[in-house]
Structures are given as structure tokens and as C-alpha cells.
Design a protein around this motif. Sequence first.
Motif, short mmCIF file in Angstrom:
data_model
loop_
_atom_site.label_atom_id
_atom_site.label_comp_id
_atom_site.label_asym_id
_atom_site.label_seq_id
_atom_site.Cartn_x
_atom_site.Cartn_y
_atom_site.Cartn_z
N THR A 170 13.96 2.80 -12.06
CA THR A 170 13.61 1.92 -13.19
C THR A 170 14.38 0.61 -13.11
O THR A 170 13.82 -0.47 -13.37
CB THR A 170 13.92 2.62 -14.52
OG1 THR A 170 13.28 3.90 -14.55
CG2 THR A 170 13.41 1.79 -15.69
N THR A 206 15.95 8.02 -18.90
CA THR A 206 15.78 6.56 -18.86
C THR A 206 17.12 5.83 -18.80
O THR A 206 17.28 4.87 -18.03
CB THR A 206 14.99 6.09 -20.09
OG1 THR A 206 13.73 6.77 -20.14
CG2 THR A 206 14.75 4.59 -20.04
N ASP A 209 18.34 6.08 -15.19
CA ASP A 209 17.50 5.45 -14.18
C ASP A 209 17.49 3.94 -14.26
O ASP A 209 17.21 3.26 -13.27
CB ASP A 209 16.06 5.99 -14.30
CG ASP A 209 15.97 7.46 -13.94
OD1 ASP A 209 16.87 7.94 -13.24
OD2 ASP A 209 15.01 8.13 -14.37
N GLU A 210 17.77 3.39 -15.45
CA GLU A 210 17.76 1.93 -15.56
C GLU A 210 19.15 1.33 -15.78
O GLU A 210 19.29 0.12 -15.84
CB GLU A 210 16.84 1.50 -16.70
CG GLU A 210 17.36 1.80 -18.08
CD GLU A 210 16.45 1.26 -19.18
OE1 GLU A 210 16.89 1.24 -20.33
OE2 GLU A 210 15.31 0.88 -18.87
#
Length: 413
Positions: A170, A206, A209-210
Motif C-alpha cells: 500500500t 492497513t 501495509d501503508e
Amino acid sequence: MRLIFDIALTHVAGRGRQTLVAVIGVAVGVGFSIAMAALMQGGQDDFVRQLVDTMPHVDVTDEQRSARRQPAEDLFEAVAISGLRPRDDRRGIINPTKAASWLEEWMPGRLAAVLNVQGVIRYSGREVGAVVIGIEPEKEVKVSHIVEDFESGSFAALAAGGNNVVIGDTMASRLGAGLGDTITAVSSEGLARNFKIVGLFHTGTTARDEGEAYVLLKNAQILSNRPNAINEIRIKLDDPNAAPTIARRVEAELGYKTVAWQEANESILEALVVRNVIMYTVVAAIMLVAGFGIFNIVSTITHEKARDIAIMKSLGFSQADMRRLFVMEGLAIGIAGSLLGWALGFAITYALSRVRFEIAATGQEMTRLPIAWSILHYAVATAFALSSAAVAGYLPARRAARVNPVDIIRGAT
């Protein structure tokens, strides 16, 4: 006792249609209770397993819950200290090598030293806030499952040395970067360093991943201008349930804030307990509804068999025998329904375990519903069923036991 049992079976068998309906009612209640318990327990176990696998069982950071005890407090009884705060020391965990050695001597598990650096990742005019995590790859793989989450590249490339970095897919998408590109990491101290992307991971979380980038520990120390420093020790235990005990001992010895995974997710675990209470309340309600069917049948039998009851009591059957007779009839229906419910519950649970569905986020990944197979689910559902059956049989049984045989035989009201 055998005679009472034979009479009970005769009474129940004599009302075949109503008995069958009551048995089916109990079976449906037991079957769906088993399937619901298997599905909810499976979901809970899968959630807790992912929770345990994706985070350290015990996490030691360079924070302190409270200031250390002062020497004056040990020397003098009449000492009152107020407004004391833990010292803000940016060096991280003091004597990390000594702390790690002490842990390895007795702690049943693995550990990894980490340095977390707050900063920004830049590439081609774009930037994202991130945590640059300095690790020792050979130790990190023993406490983290991130090595299994790579979409491209590999974690092994990071261990090869050099200015390499692995980031979440991400983050790479937001930056517009890909495997082999060079990004710039800027720490909160203003220091910058270029890193080559050698791997992209996807954990499904999330925030990770980011917002996470992994580099070698020495590179993170250079980036933050903190040589030989660490600010976190991640511990993975052989027995995750021992985490609270281990955490208390580590914090008492080292003085740093140490959090077990149960403490870090206390609110979630409490929510799971509440959900289990709701689940078993629903199971009890289902069995209560099935109990009304049993109550209806046994009440009808006691009404229709009033003359038979009077004759049996005149022949020497006691009130306890009458109560035992009709409770046994209720239990017979409950047992038959439970056995049929076991088969129904197994069939529904097996059907749910074969359900396959596609995760929209990945487009291709196929998965199944998490199901927990446990004999406890069958035992609990059966216990609820037999309890409701016993109560449903006892209420009319008590009335039948009070029947005066003389009044019934004479036809008195």
C-alpha cells in the motif's frame, strides 16, 4: 423402575404425531445451537490466532509506567515525593545487550531487538509518514510472520546487507514506487538516507501495509543518529498464555513498560466474552422454546391419563413414582431430540465448513468459514435440551403426583 420406564415409553409412543413434532423441535434447537456455537467459536479462535501471530506475545519498550523508586524512600520512612515523572531518555533501552542476555537465560521463547524511527518516506515528489523499523533479520523471522506475507521480492534480500528496505504494498502504491526503485527515508531529526526497495509485503492490516518500512538495525541507528540503541524488544513465547506472568517479571526487573498481548487487546477480549454470553443466552432461549412443546405433550398426557394415574396410585405407586414417570417422559423426548440434533448439528457444521467465498480485496484468494469442532458444543446443547425437558416434564408431573385416586375413580370434581 423398569415398569415406570415401560409405562413412560408407552405414553410417549401413544401420541406419535405430537411426540415427533416435539422431538423435531428439540432436534432443530440442538442442531442449530451446535452449528452456531461451532461457527462463533471458530471465528473467535481464528481471530485470536491471527492476533497472537501478528504481534509480539510480550512487548518491551523504552517507556516507563512510573518513575523509579528514589533512594531516599528506602532510607527514610518520613519521605513524600510528588510530581515525580519518568526521565525522558532518547537513548532507548539502556544496556540492551545485558537485557537481552538476561532474557535469553530464562525466558521460554525467542526475542528480537528493534529500533523504531518516526519519519517520512519520499519518492518522486511524493511522501508518506512511516515508521522505519530497524531489525536484525535472522532474529526478526523468529518472532514475526512477515516473511510469509511477501508479494514480490523477499525478506532474505534485506539480510544480504547494504542500504535495502522492504515496505508494504500500500505504501509503494501511494508513492508510485516498485521493486528496485530507490526511496529516501527522512527521520524526525532531519537526517536522510537512500534505500533500495528489495521486497513488498502485504499483511492485510492497513496500518502496517501503508506505514511500515523495514531496514537493517544499523541503518536505522545511523538514520536516527542513535548508535547502538534499541527502543523495543519483541518476545515470542512458546506458550502465549504465559505472557502476563512473563511481562510482570520483565517489567519488575528491567523497569521498562512491558505489555502482554492480553493487556494490549484487553477490550477486544472482553468483547469476545460478552459475545459468548450472548451466544449461550440465545441457545438457552432456543431450548426454552423447544421445552414448551415437551410441556404441552406431557401436560396433555397427564390430563388424558388421569384415571390411569389414579389406578396406579391405588395399586401402591407413590407420589415420587408419579413425578419420576412424567419427568422420564419429558427426558425421553429430550434425549431423542438431542440425538437427532447431534446428527443435524454435525451436518450443518460440515456444510458450513465447505462454504468457499472469495475475498474481494485480493480478487483471487479463496477461503473458508472458520469452524471449531468441539465435543463441548454438543455437550452444552444437550445439557440445555435435557434441562428444559426435565423442567417441562416436572411441572405437569408435580400436578399428577397430587391426584387423589378416590376423587378420580368416583368421578368427583
